[in-house]
Write a protein that holds these residues in place. Structure first.
Motif, mmCIF file in Angstrom:
data_model
loop_
_atom_site.group_PDB
_atom_site.id
_atom_site.type_symbol
_atom_site.label_atom_id
_atom_site.label_comp_id
_atom_site.label_asym_id
_atom_site.label_seq_id
_atom_site.Cartn_x
_atom_site.Cartn_y
_atom_site.Cartn_z
ATOM 1 N N LEU A 236 13.344 17.761 26.588
ATOM 2 C CA LEU A 236 12.981 19.154 26.356
ATOM 3 C C LEU A 236 13.286 19.974 27.599
ATOM 4 O O LEU A 236 13.347 19.454 28.713
ATOM 5 C CB LEU A 236 11.493 19.261 26.001
ATOM 6 C CG LEU A 236 11.042 18.478 24.769
ATOM 7 C CD1 LEU A 236 9.523 18.581 24.623
ATOM 8 C CD2 LEU A 236 11.737 18.991 23.521
ATOM 9 N N THR A 237 13.424 21.275 27.416
ATOM 10 C CA THR A 237 13.806 22.125 28.547
ATOM 11 C C THR A 237 12.684 22.263 29.563
ATOM 12 O O THR A 237 12.923 22.283 30.767
ATOM 13 C CB THR A 237 14.213 23.513 28.045
ATOM 14 O OG1 THR A 237 13.173 24.038 27.214
ATOM 15 C CG2 THR A 237 15.515 23.433 27.252
ATOM 16 N N CYS B 133 6.954 22.709 26.024
ATOM 17 C CA CYS B 133 7.887 23.496 25.214
ATOM 18 C C CYS B 133 7.244 23.827 23.867
ATOM 19 O O CYS B 133 6.826 22.922 23.131
ATOM 20 C CB CYS B 133 9.172 22.718 25.002
ATOM 21 S SG CYS B 133 10.328 23.508 23.868
ATOM 22 N N SER C 194 8.514 21.974 20.722
ATOM 23 C CA SER C 194 8.624 20.518 20.772
ATOM 24 C C SER C 194 8.329 19.861 19.426
ATOM 25 O O SER C 194 9.026 18.932 19.010
ATOM 26 C CB SER C 194 7.692 19.955 21.847
ATOM 27 O OG SER C 194 6.343 20.297 21.578
ATOM 28 N N THR D 111 9.365 31.783 26.098
ATOM 29 C CA THR D 111 9.563 30.557 26.862
ATOM 30 C C THR D 111 10.476 30.862 28.049
ATOM 31 O O THR D 111 11.457 31.589 27.904
ATOM 32 C CB THR D 111 10.209 29.467 25.981
ATOM 33 O OG1 THR D 111 9.338 29.208 24.879
ATOM 34 C CG2 THR D 111 10.435 28.190 26.764
#
Length: 382
Positions: free
Chosen positions: A46-47, A51, A54, A171
């Protein structure tokens, strides 16, 4: 014959990240795929920690892997990108553009349309939100900036609110902000940034010119919209600081003027178009909102009179350029109810007369040629 591991990798690599709107494989988020018999294990990076997408990513990856023939069991292991991986990702997303550069300049392939009105209360924001959803439904990549900083309402109109009734926060991936998405529209609003524990969270923004200009500029430079076909700006009513800032930052933008049929609104609406034109922007059309409502017995109720849209279009037309009346949206209980509920009428009740007219206007707007003023063309003298 394709190996099971390769088939699973191809399937999960094609899963679209719900925030970045790109395949996980293209984003280098698939760290590993292993297949043992009928069991597949997929590792996803994930970034960021926590997240918000997710759960959806895990669900979509699991479904994609399970759809591969011969796979009966799927394990998805979620991890997080390293700082170096995130840095490489942000560089890839910028596509060579420097950080904090404005991607919507005259040479951009994105068409920018500012939706304006002379006064408040004409339904401009409701119309803008529905136009954005209608354009996205046509398959266009659409972004929407809520530039009405003192009276922001776009998140609520699109249903972008959490259980606490407040808009979700974007985000962040390093210095990139990812706009939340609703109905296929990437959206940013000042309401997403106000403190959660202060009175300002209820919507009170007491800012003057410099802060307003800075915020609009940050929306244009710091928010990662990706590749857009069209970017809509829901402008505040009137010809104040934000209108001037947008004129300076986006002098090549097209302008859509919204009015109601009554003279009190149409006379003022002309001013917003005149000021936009003074900054170099092009007025592409007028939309009349709250037009006559057809009653069940077939009669028409002109609650706000008639003719305002035609009057604004005529007043803004010149010998060199005719400004058309793109459409008249009738009064509609469904349009109002959809706005209150966060369900745009073009999606929730597409057969409603107002929804049909907005959808038609979106089609006309999408087909309207872009202005070429200020753009460099791929031609050279011989």
């Amino acid at each position: 014959m394709t190996a099971p591991g390769d088939a699973v990798r191809r399937a999960v690599a094609a899963v679209i990240d719900p925030e970045l709107r790109r395949p996980l494989g293209e984003l280098d988020m698939i760290r590993g795929v292993a297949v043992t018999g009928t069991r597949a294990r997929v590792e996803v990076a994930l970034t960021i920690v926590g997240c918000p997408a997710s759960d959806r990513i895990e669900r979509d990856v699991r479904a994609a892997a399970a759809a591969v023939p011969g796979i009966d069991e799927v394990e998805v292991a979620l991890g997080v990108m390293t700082p170096a991986e995130r840095s490489a990702l942000t560089e890839r997303l910028r596509a060579g553009r420097p950080a904090r550069a404005m991607p919507f300049g005259p040479d951009s392939l994105t068409r920018v349309v500012a939706v304006t009105s002379g006064k408040g209360g004409v339904g401009k924001s409701t119309l803008t939100a529905n136009l954005a959803v209608a354009l996205a439904a046509r398959g266009l990549a659409v972004g929407l900036i809520d530039a009405d900083l003192h009276g922001f309402s776009i998140p609520a109109l699109l249903g972008l609110v959490g259980d606490d009734g407040r808009p979700p926060q974007p985000t962040r991936i390093d210095d990139l902000m990812l706009p939340p998405v609703a109905y296929g529209v990437k959206t940013i609003s000042i309401g997403m940034f106000l403190p959660r524990d202060s009175p300002a969270a209820s919507g009170a923004v007491a800012w003057r010119g410099p802060m307003l200009h800075r915020t609009v500029n940050q929306f244009l430079t710091d928010v990662f919209f990706g590749d857009l076909d069209i970017l809509l700006l829901d402008m505040p009513p009137g010809t104040g600081d934000v209108a001037i800032s947008v004129g300076q930052l986006l002098p090549h933008a097209d302008v859509l003027v919204v009015t109601t049929p009554q003279a009190a609104a149409s006379d003022v609406a002309v001013r917003s178009g005149v000021v936009a034109r003074q900054t170099g922007q092009r007025v592409v059309g007028v939309v009349e909102n709250m037009a006559a409502l057809t009653l069940p017995d077939g009669s028409r109720l002109d609650l706000f009179g008639s003719g305002g849209g035609d009057a604004v279009a005529a007043a803004l037309s010149t010998d060199a350029e005719t400004v058309p009346l793109l459409g008249s949206v009738p009064l509609s209980p469904a349009l109002r109810a959809g706005g209150d509920a966060g369900r745009p009428v073009v999606a929730s009740d597409p057969d409603d007369p107002a929804a049909q007219e907005i959808t038609r206007i979106a089609a006309v707007l999408a087909a309207t040629p872009r202005g070429l003023a200020g753009r460099s063309l791929p031609v050279a003298p011989r």
